[in-house]
Design a protein around this motif. Structure first.
Motif, PDB file in Angstrom:
ATOM      1  N   ALA A  88       9.291   5.256  -4.909  1.00  0.00           N
ATOM      2  CA  ALA A  88       9.452   6.014  -6.184  1.00  0.00           C
ATOM      3  C   ALA A  88       9.312   4.979  -7.267  1.00  0.00           C
ATOM      4  O   ALA A  88       8.916   5.790  -8.361  1.00  0.00           O
ATOM      5  N   HIS A  89       9.252   3.845  -7.136  1.00  0.00           N
ATOM      6  CA  HIS A  89       9.160   2.781  -8.237  1.00  0.00           C
ATOM      7  C   HIS A  89       7.513   2.634  -8.455  1.00  0.00           C
ATOM      8  O   HIS A  89       7.159   2.307  -9.653  1.00  0.00           O
ATOM      9  N   PHE A  90       6.853   2.662  -7.517  1.00  0.00           N
ATOM     10  CA  PHE A  90       5.240   2.444  -7.510  1.00  0.00           C
ATOM     11  C   PHE A  90       4.587   3.477  -7.601  1.00  0.00           C
ATOM     12  O   PHE A  90       4.586   4.309  -6.634  1.00  0.00           O
ATOM     13  N   GLU A  91       3.448   3.660  -8.454  1.00  0.00           N
ATOM     14  CA  GLU A  91       2.470   4.912  -8.163  1.00  0.00           C
ATOM     15  C   GLU A  91       1.382   4.447  -7.114  1.00  0.00           C
ATOM     16  O   GLU A  91       1.120   5.629  -6.233  1.00  0.00           O
ATOM     17  N   LEU A  92       1.272   3.390  -6.583  1.00  0.00           N
ATOM     18  CA  LEU A  92       0.286   3.204  -5.573  1.00  0.00           C
ATOM     19  C   LEU A  92       0.983   1.970  -4.480  1.00  0.00           C
ATOM     20  O   LEU A  92       1.341   1.137  -4.888  1.00  0.00           O
ATOM     21  N   LYS A  93       0.893   2.180  -3.400  1.00  0.00           N
ATOM     22  CA  LYS A  93       1.233   1.347  -2.267  1.00  0.00           C
ATOM     23  C   LYS A  93      -0.033   0.906  -1.583  1.00  0.00           C
ATOM     24  O   LYS A  93      -0.944   1.712  -1.276  1.00  0.00           O
ATOM     25  N   LYS A 129       0.262   1.384 -11.529  1.00  0.00           N
ATOM     26  CA  LYS A 129       1.403   0.338 -11.161  1.00  0.00           C
ATOM     27  C   LYS A 129       1.375   0.352  -9.629  1.00  0.00           C
ATOM     28  O   LYS A 129       1.809   1.252  -9.020  1.00  0.00           O
ATOM     29  N   TYR A 130       1.150  -0.845  -8.985  1.00  0.00           N
ATOM     30  CA  TYR A 130       1.020  -0.761  -7.540  1.00  0.00           C
ATOM     31  C   TYR A 130       1.899  -1.778  -6.882  1.00  0.00           C
ATOM     32  O   TYR A 130       2.285  -2.842  -7.635  1.00  0.00           O
ATOM     33  N   LEU A 131       2.192  -1.690  -5.742  1.00  0.00           N
ATOM     34  CA  LEU A 131       2.771  -2.685  -4.833  1.00  0.00           C
ATOM     35  C   LEU A 131       1.593  -2.876  -3.782  1.00  0.00           C
ATOM     36  O   LEU A 131       1.304  -2.208  -2.962  1.00  0.00           O
ATOM     37  N   LEU A 132       1.250  -4.194  -3.587  1.00  0.00           N
ATOM     38  CA  LEU A 132       0.239  -4.684  -2.557  1.00  0.00           C
ATOM     39  C   LEU A 132       1.075  -5.694  -1.685  1.00  0.00           C
ATOM     40  O   LEU A 132       1.661  -6.733  -2.044  1.00  0.00           O
ATOM     41  N   VAL A 133       1.161  -5.410  -0.396  1.00  0.00           N
ATOM     42  CA  VAL A 133       1.716  -6.408   0.557  1.00  0.00           C
ATOM     43  C   VAL A 133       0.627  -7.168   1.189  1.00  0.00           C
ATOM     44  O   VAL A 133      -0.297  -6.399   1.847  1.00  0.00           O
TER      45      VAL A 133
END
Length: 836
Positions: A223-228, A275-279
């Motif tokens: 829910a927090h990031f637009e893109l993962k 706004k993304y999260l990248l692992v």
């Protein structure tokens, strides 16, 4: 390799020597006396191999003796393979009814029989002399004769839902998960870096990847990031490799043919303003310049974007981290015990075996609180109730070896594997870290190297190989298992890969920009840097590598001189069993020299290559068992494929409109056929009845396919049929309504999916399978109106699944649907809105 596996190789050789085909061939060529002496010498050595292999870990002289023997046995295999190849080529001439010199030359058939006999006789005598020399030394070791019992292999209970990933993160990591999530979703403050990079650091085997995956899948994070996005980086941090992984995770798009500049622009477009999260998982790059090339591209996302990096390296933390790293610590001792018992005991078994519980405490104590070690040994002991087995793990001398607890534990697990699984596991390490394995393809690779054998002549080797895969998954040597429609996908933990590579180092070499060396005992090459291989390794070792058996190019072959270099490379390796181009190439056709690789059994260029044509010489490869043709597809599959009479597995992408008769339909040994993404294909071949051994047929992504040929009703060996994503296909076979006699079939599994225009199900296939069909799945076929009457006669059917077929689902509703009486006898029925 750490072990010689001489007994396994000798067993395979003796089996070949005893085969009817080799005996008949040698009789015809006057070589029976030579082969008899070879068999006699080999049998004498084989009698003491069991004792020698038991002693090799304690006696370096025996270990070296076995390694020398192994090299001779490999050479003997090459000689017998030449017999098999010549036999197969003569069989082609016989079955095609052609004796012309042109055909004989095109197949590479020996024209001078006397010269061939003399050459082979010389090779056999050389092997016999070398074996005699080795045999004379065995008396120095006081070895005793023990019979090798190969009659059967005990296959343990396999529980697929108890694989590696079902345990990691299960116990003791809830607090870590919550803390990492909080760090990722907390708002950025003025002065914070953009993007924020949070390193998660810890030794191998603690569960960093599993924890990162748990965080990635969390609903709060979603829910927090637009893109993962997620990408496993492992050994290579080049933009050309990392950026496509990130883009594929974000969009599903494969960027195989883009240059580095185009990749950069594509990534910027994907991230722009979001706004993304990248692992970034398993990062090893300690070169700051490589990170500085990627970092500006990642800054194109919106403020608040964050990157989670997992690593074992403190230097990586220093280079990439912008905030205090999250240090993943050892798992608590109590949690380790709970995890071990969960892995080792069946339900309610602990209270029955208190002695085992106590031994388990000792074993866990030696694992030094590393979850991977705990899981691995626990699953090894699952269901075992013999105290001696548990004690052998607890008291193993491997615990005395230097290490942090993880490597000794993994070595003990490896030590406990049966020999056939050890070899398969080690051979799998030729594939790069984080490689996504397909069970069907890996089994073909193992078969190409003779690793799969069965004493039961009625047992299919592919089935045996799939059982090997399941056993290795259940024992946590593979992980991330996913069961897909057509097969299974899985990976190997990087520490498991390290273990396999270290044990296989005498035979296995990785060529990279840092390493150009090859040992004289090298049999398998994994090429991570083609430029280093072609211009540094090969010139240094010219004419010294004839015995290499497998080459895997994990990097693309796109440089201007690559085709010329590749052609020279083929000239060096005459005994290749497997050749794979994983990451594509600029070639529109393989070099003609590939036809000289008469030992080749596995050929794959299913990566993102531009291959359009097969060279004419490829049809000389009578030993070839598996051919995987992917990417953009061939312009046409030539009829000459009929000469590949040993082909068992074919994965095919082609751009032609129809298959010609006298081509694929002549492949009598073919067991598995994938016809995939053939966008222009309108008709299959009409002579499919020639596929007498076909057991698995997959037709997918053939958007122009119109109908199925009537000859499909003659595929009496077919057990699995999957047809999906063929939007124009009418499943009713040509002239089906006129056919009155029903051919008995062997279908066990039928899957029809995403067939948007199909109205009617194929009655002949269903009626012919009334005594065999067990699983029937229909999905996303909105135009199918009803089930045919013959469904009520499917006596063996155990599972019927109907999804996203509105009209059909309505007719199959429990008790009220018009078709309910046709399916009421089926034990397991899954229909939209009515699961039972």
């Amino acid at each position: 390799m750490a072990e010689s596996f001489a007994a396994e190789i000798a067993k395979s050789l003796l089996g070949k020597l005893g085969s009817l085909a080799v005996q008949e061939f040698c009789l015809a060529w006057g070589l029976e006396a030579d082969l008899a002496r070879l068999e006699e010498r080999l049998s004498a050595i084989n009698a003491v191999l069991s004792d020698a292999e038991k002693q090799q870990s304690r006696n370096d002289k025996i270990r070296l003796w076995l390694q020398t023997l192994r090299e001779v046995l490999y050479d003997a295999e090459d000689v017998l393979d030449e017999f098999e190849c010549e036999t197969l080529r003569r069989q082609v001439v016989k079955t095609t009814g052609s004796t012309s010199s042109k055909v004989r030359r095109s197949l590479g058939l020996s024209s001078n029989m006397i010269a061939f006999r003399l050459r082979m006789g010389h090779k056999i005598k050389s092997i016999i002399e070398r074996l005699s020399e080795i045999s004379s030394l065995k008396s120095d070791f006081n070895l005793h004769e023990h019979p090798n019992d190969y009659s059967s292999v005990l296959h343990e209970e396999i529980v697929m839902n108890r694989s590696f990933e079902s345990f990691f993160g299960l116990i003791g990591r809830d607090g870590d998960t919550e803390r990492v999530i909080n760090l990722l979703v907390e708002p950025l403050r003025d002065g914070d870096a953009h993007p924020l990079v949070l390193p998660m650091v810890g030794m191998g085997g603690l569960g960093k990847t599993a924890l990162a995956k748990s965080v990635y899948d969390n609903e709060i994070v979603k829910a927090h990031f637009e893109l993962k996005m997620e990408a496993c980086v492992s050994d290579s941090f080049s933009l050309k490799l990392v950026i496509p992984k990130i883009i594929k995770s974000a969009t599903g798009e494969i960027c195989a043919n883009l240059d580095e500049g185009e990749l950069r622009q594509k990534l910027v477009t994907v991230l722009d303003g979001r706004k993304y999260l990248l692992v970034l998982d398993d990062v090893w790059n300690e070169d700051p310049q490589k990170w500085l090339l990627l970092k500006p591209l990642l800054s194109k996302g919106a403020f608040g974007s964050k990157i989670l990096v997992t690593t074992r390296s403190q230097r990586v933390v220093e280079i990439m981290g912008t905030v205090t790293p999250y240090n993943l610590t050892l798992l608590g001792q109590r949690d380790c015990l709970s995890l071990f018992y969960k892995c080792a005991f069946k339900e309610r078994q602990m209270e029955l075996y208190p002695n085992l519980v106590e031994i388990g405490k000792d074993i866990v104590g030696k694992c030094k609180q590393i979850p991977l070690a705990v899981i691995n040994l626990g699953t090894q002991l699952y269901g075992k109730t013999d105290e001696k087995e548990w004690e052998s793990v607890r008291d193993s001398d491997k615990w005395e070896e230097k290490g942090d607890g993880i490597l000794p534990a993994l070595k003990i697990s490896y030590q406990r594997l049966p020999t056939h699984l050890k070899r398969c596991f080690l051979y799998s390490s030729i594939f790069p870290k984080d490689h996504l394995f397909s069970d069907l393809e890996l089994v073909q690779f193992w078969m190409a190297h003779g690793l799969i054998q069965s004493s039961n002549p009625n047992e299919n080797l592919e089935d045996v190989g799939l059982r090997y895969v399941r056993e290795l998954i259940s024992k946590c040597f593979f992980q991330d298992y996913e069961d897909w429609i057509f097969g299974a996908l899985f990976k190997m933990h990087d520490l498991m890969h390290d273990l396999a590579s270290s044990l296989a180092q005498n035979e296995y070499s990785i060529i990279s920009s840092q390493n150009h060396q090859i040992s004289k005992t090298t049999r398998h090459l994994s090429i991570l840097d083609s430029d280093s291989f072609f211009h540094q390794t090969l010139p240094k070792f010219t004419n010294k590598l004839p015995h290499v058996r497998s080459i895997l190019f994990a990097t693309s072959l796109e440089a201007p001189r690559c085709k010329t270099d590749f052609e020279k490379c083929l000239s060096e390796f005459k005994h290749l069993r497997s050749l794979e181009l994983m990451d594509g190439s600029e070639f529109e056709s393989l070099p003609e020299k590939i036809g000289a690789l008469k030992h080749l059994r596995y050929l794959s260029f299913a990566g993102y290559s531009k291959m359009k044509r097969l060279p004419k010489s490829i049809f000389k490869l009578q030993n070839l068992q598996a051919l995987l043709v992917g990417a953009k597809g061939l312009e046409e599959l030539p009829k000459d494929i009929r000469y590949m009479i040993n082909l068992r597995f074919l994965f095919l992408v082609t751009n032609q409109k129809r298959f010609l008769e006298g081509g694929i339909g002549c492949l009598e040994c073919l067991q598995t056929l994938f016809i995939v993404r053939c966008k222009n294909l309108e008709f299959l071949c009409d002579d499919m009845q020639g596929l007498r051994s076909l057991r698995k047929l997959v037709i997918a992504g053939c958007e122009s396919l119109i109908s199925l040929p009537q000859s499909m009703k003659s595929l009496t060996a077919l057990e699995e049929l999957y047809i999906c994503d063929c939007e124009k296909l009418n499943l009713m076979m040509t002239e089906e309504e006129k056919e009155k006699k029903i051919q008995p079939l062997s279908l066990r599994i039928v899957f029809f999916g995403w067939l948007t225009t199909t109205i009617t199900l194929p009655k002949q296939l269903l009626e012919g399978s009334k005594d065999s069909l067990q699983t029937f799945i229909i999905g996303d076929c909105p135009s199918i109106i009803e089930l045919p009457e013959c469904v009520s006669n499917l006596k063996k059917l155990q599972k019927l699944q109907i999804r996203h077929c509105p009209r059909l689902s309505k007719r199959c509703q429990r008790g009220t649907g018009e078709d309910w009486q046709k399916i009421a006898h089926i034990p397991r029925i899954e229909v939209d809105l009515d699961d039972s």
